[in-house]
Design an enzyme around this catalytic site. Structure first.
Site, PDB file in Angstrom:
ATOM      1  N   HIS A 147       0.831  -1.201   0.000  1.00  0.00           N
ATOM      2  CA  HIS A 147       0.000   0.000   0.000  1.00  0.00           C
ATOM      3  C   HIS A 147       0.867   1.254   0.000  1.00  0.00           C
ATOM      4  O   HIS A 147       1.900   1.321   0.663  1.00  0.00           O
ATOM      5  CB  HIS A 147      -0.909   0.029   1.232  1.00  0.00           C
ATOM      6  N   CYS A 203       0.066   2.560  -4.823  1.00  0.00           N
ATOM      7  CA  CYS A 203      -0.696   3.760  -5.174  1.00  0.00           C
ATOM      8  C   CYS A 203       0.105   5.012  -4.839  1.00  0.00           C
ATOM      9  O   CYS A 203       0.928   5.008  -3.930  1.00  0.00           O
ATOM     10  CB  CYS A 203      -2.015   3.790  -4.403  1.00  0.00           C
TER      11      CYS A 203
END
Length: 356
Positions: A147, A203
């Site tokens: 993440h 991301c």
């Protein structure tokens, strides 16, 4: 904590095609091989002071790799492919680029050894290990699959007002790791001619190492105003560092701090330029305002960027930087909307042979 680098550098005629001047001549999927990187220092130009230079790496020295994959088992937002990314990348680096298993540190959250868990403390410790004792023409490799996100920028160095961050497995208790800190550990300390290749499959990863030059398949997206930065005294710190002039570096830093704290508005946000005399390259799976894909390809959960990077290089191991960027884009375009980016610590001739 981690074992040192072992073994001698690859021989003069390395079997790995993407070391400088290696591999079968003229083989590039039917095309001529792009020119290799220059062996002499290259001037930054673009308004930088005379003598302010960087050095490409020919990647024939020692090799070390840090590979991090986090699936966040049992947590909200659990991912499926990040550990597979690390396994695939470690095998690819070992079989195609000569990275020895004993010179890789792998942090994944499926391991029983607590020192191999991708905690914040372990990740930061491993980052220091990766760059420790690096010498010109060494080839260091950093891979993060997990993440990523954004947090409010506190030092004024981000155009969008946000710093990019990565999330260790224990981020809920230990916190995230900010791009400024990753740059300080893995980029700022490198000598001229040391290569660090970084891949972020996360991301908001477009500027995860805070590198100032950003390229897309269309050409350059962003470059620093070195003339302006030189006028503010921001380049003299790096120039002194490159000359080995520690006292000059400290006096420059002291001057900047003094000006920044004296209420002089023009220096209130003075900060050191993020350029480097080293050879730092970063491939990222999305721009800062995009999200990366956790995908299933050929029945296996995987990160789209990691898969596309390996697939593109396997099809043609001798491409220029811009050719490889386009190849990665083409692989992604078959399944995904995200656009790959290439970032660099120095102005990059994207027509040169991509070496690693």
């Amino acid at each position: 904590m981690y074992s040192g680098r072992s073994g001698a550098p690859p021989p003069a005629h390395s079997p790995y095609p993407n070391s400088y001047n290696h591999g079968p001549p003229g083989h590039s999927a039917g095309h001529n091989v792009p020119p290799p990187p220059p062996t002499q220092p290259v001037q930054f130009g673009h308004g930088a002071p005379q003598g302010y230079s960087f050095q490409y790496s020919n990647c024939t020295g020692k090799r070390k790799a840090l590979l991090i994959g986090i699936n966040y088992f049992g947590q909200r937002g659990q991912l499926r492919g990040c550990i597979n990314d690390v396994k695939n990348m470690s095998t690819y680096l070992n079989q195609n680029f000569g990275y020895a298993r004993e010179d890789m540190v792998i942090l994944t959250d499926d391991q029983q050894n607590p020192m191999s868990q991708p905690t914040k403390a372990n990740i930061l410790r491993a980052m220091h290990w990766l760059v420790k004792d690096a010498r010109p023409n060494d080839s260091l490799f950093f891979h993060y699959s997990g993440h990523g996100g954004q947090t409010k920028d506190l030092d004024g160095d981000e155009e969008d007002g946000n710093d990019e961050v990565i999330y260790p497995v224990d981020f809920r208790s230990a916190g995230h790791i900010v791009d400024d800190e990753m740059h300080r550990i893995m980029v700022k300390s490198l000598l001229p001619g040391v290569r660090l290749t970084a891949i972020f499959d996360s991301c908001h990863s477009g500027s995860a190492l805070d590198l100032p030059y950003i390229y897309s398949t269309q050409g350059i997206l962003k470059e620093p105003n070195l003339a302006k930065e030189a006028g503010q005294g921001l380049l003299s710190v790096v120039s002194a560092y490159a000359r080995g002039d520690v006292s000059g570096m400290l006096s420059t830093v002291g001057g900047l701090i003094k000006k920044a704290t004296s209420g002089d508005a023009s220096h209130s946000k003075a900060r050191q330029t993020k350029t480097s005399p080293a050879d730092v390259i970063m491939w990222s799976g999305s721009k800062d305002n995009q999200t990366s894909q956790d995908a299933t390809i050929a029945g296996e959960a995987t990160g789209a960027m990691s898969w596309a990077f390996i697939t593109a290089l396997k099809k043609n191991p001798q491409q220029s930087y811009v050719q490889l960027l386009r190849s990665i884009r083409d692989e992604l375009a078959t399944k995904y909307s995200q656009k790959p980016q290439l970032s660099c610590s120095h102005p990059l001739n994207t027509d040169l042979l991509y070496v690693m």
